[in-house]
Scaffold this motif. Structure first.
Motif, PDB file in Angstrom:
ATOM      1  N   ASN A   1       8.647  54.758 -24.788  1.00 35.64           N
ATOM      2  CA  ASN A   1       9.984  55.107 -24.326  1.00 35.64           C
ATOM      3  C   ASN A   1      11.002  54.746 -25.409  1.00 35.64           C
ATOM      4  O   ASN A   1      11.087  53.592 -25.835  1.00 35.64           O
ATOM      5  CB  ASN A   1      10.298  54.352 -23.026  1.00 35.64           C
ATOM      6  N   TRP A   2      11.779  55.724 -25.848  1.00 39.46           N
ATOM      7  CA  TRP A   2      12.692  55.505 -26.965  1.00 39.46           C
ATOM      8  C   TRP A   2      13.714  54.420 -26.678  1.00 39.46           C
ATOM      9  O   TRP A   2      13.961  53.549 -27.515  1.00 39.46           O
ATOM     10  CB  TRP A   2      13.397  56.816 -27.327  1.00 39.46           C
ATOM     11  N   ASN A   3      14.334  54.445 -25.519  1.00 43.31           N
ATOM     12  CA  ASN A   3      15.358  53.447 -25.195  1.00 43.31           C
ATOM     13  C   ASN A   3      14.776  52.044 -25.155  1.00 43.31           C
ATOM     14  O   ASN A   3      15.375  51.086 -25.670  1.00 43.31           O
ATOM     15  CB  ASN A   3      16.018  53.781 -23.857  1.00 43.31           C
ATOM     16  N   ALA A   4      13.587  51.906 -24.551  1.00 44.22           N
ATOM     17  CA  ALA A   4      12.946  50.592 -24.486  1.00 44.22           C
ATOM     18  C   ALA A   4      12.529  50.122 -25.872  1.00 44.22           C
ATOM     19  O   ALA A   4      12.688  48.948 -26.229  1.00 44.22           O
ATOM     20  CB  ALA A   4      11.734  50.640 -23.555  1.00 44.22           C
ATOM     21  N   ALA A   5      12.000  51.040 -26.676  1.00 44.85           N
ATOM     22  CA  ALA A   5      11.581  50.677 -28.026  1.00 44.85           C
ATOM     23  C   ALA A   5      12.778  50.277 -28.882  1.00 44.85           C
ATOM     24  O   ALA A   5      12.702  49.323 -29.676  1.00 44.85           O
ATOM     25  CB  ALA A   5      10.836  51.844 -28.672  1.00 44.85           C
TER      26      ALA A   5
ATOM     27  N   THR B   1      16.196  46.049 -31.386  1.00 36.90           N
ATOM     28  CA  THR B   1      17.466  45.325 -31.438  1.00 36.90           C
ATOM     29  C   THR B   1      17.239  43.824 -31.272  1.00 36.90           C
ATOM     30  O   THR B   1      17.878  43.005 -31.950  1.00 36.90           O
ATOM     31  CB  THR B   1      18.419  45.834 -30.334  1.00 36.90           C
ATOM     32  N   GLN B   2      16.341  43.448 -30.375  1.00 37.45           N
ATOM     33  CA  GLN B   2      16.019  42.033 -30.178  1.00 37.45           C
ATOM     34  C   GLN B   2      15.430  41.423 -31.446  1.00 37.45           C
ATOM     35  O   GLN B   2      15.771  40.297 -31.828  1.00 37.45           O
ATOM     36  CB  GLN B   2      15.045  41.878 -29.016  1.00 37.45           C
ATOM     37  N   ARG B   3      14.555  42.177 -32.119  1.00 38.12           N
ATOM     38  CA  ARG B   3      13.977  41.664 -33.364  1.00 38.12           C
ATOM     39  C   ARG B   3      15.049  41.499 -34.431  1.00 38.12           C
ATOM     40  O   ARG B   3      15.057  40.513 -35.185  1.00 38.12           O
ATOM     41  CB  ARG B   3      12.868  42.595 -33.855  1.00 38.12           C
ATOM     42  N   VAL B   4      15.965  42.471 -34.504  1.00 43.30           N
ATOM     43  CA  VAL B   4      17.063  42.388 -35.464  1.00 43.30           C
ATOM     44  C   VAL B   4      17.922  41.157 -35.186  1.00 43.30           C
ATOM     45  O   VAL B   4      18.283  40.412 -36.100  1.00 43.30           O
ATOM     46  CB  VAL B   4      17.929  43.670 -35.412  1.00 43.30           C
TER      47      VAL B   4
END
Length: 207
Positions: A159-163, A168-171
């Motif tokens: 899922n694009w939004n979930a991915a 974003t969390q990793r960033v």
């Protein structure tokens, strides 16, 4: 044109586009006054723009925020950061069944510099791009691009939004680590500077 809309500096080599804690280490030494120890150049402040998510290089170019060369360099650097596995089974064991694939020749070339070899990675869905501005203790400022791959795993199921949210969390985690490292490096440099000043006052330097 606002500061956030300015075209960022495009690194000459794709590896230099990658955000790395190594950039905060030693590396630039200048001549100082006779008898004084050389001052190590350190990053003293770093700020990040909110990254934007793109599903392809063309999407990045169409957004008219970054130059094509910046979009391409960020994509290639993102591919370098995608996890790589020697077998499909190893990749799927970590990222989920059906989530992994062999890279295309273009992806393999960008990730490793060679189209040869046999390895697997989670399916690349896109990437994130942002601007980073850093200042140094010598009064210089550097603007560069940072990036993060968006790829499939068992949590986002493609899922694009979930991915994108996971990317974003990793960033955020990586940028927080960068800020912490900068603060620690600055504190260490300040302590060293204080030691040198006291030594100089006692005749230890330049006497």
């Amino acid at each position: 044109m606002s500061k956030h809309e300015q075209t960022p500096h495009v690194p000459r080599r794709k590896r230099s586009a990658r955000l790395s804690l190594a950039m905060m280490g030693a590396g630039a030494f200048g001549l100082t006054a006779c008898g004084q120890p050389p001052e190590e150049e350190q990053i003293t402040e770093v700020t990040f723009d909110e990254p934007r998510s793109f599903q392809s290089v063309e999407d990045c170019v169409a957004a008219d925020v970054y130059t094509r060369s910046a979009c391409e360099a960020a994509y290639e650097a993102s591919l370098e950061a995608v996890p790589r596995f020697s077998t499909l089974e190893e990749c799927e064991a970590e990222h989920g069944e059906g989530a992994c694939t062999a890279p295309t020749e273009e992806q393999a070339q960008a990730a490793t510099g060679s189209s040869g070899g046999s390895w697997f990675m989670p399916a690349m869905m896109g990437y994130m791009v942002g601007n980073m501005m850093s200042n140094t203790n010598r009064g210089r400022s550097f603007e560069r691009v940072y990036q993060e791959p968006v790829y499939r795993n068992r949590q986002n199921q493609g899922n694009w939004n979930a991915a994108s949210s996971q990317a974003t969390q990793r960033v955020t985690q990586r940028n927080d680590a960068m800020r912490t490292s900068v603060a620690q490096t600055r504190q260490t440099a300040t302590q060293r500077s204080g030691f040198g000043s006291r030594s100089s006052a006692r005749g230890g330097w330049g006497s």
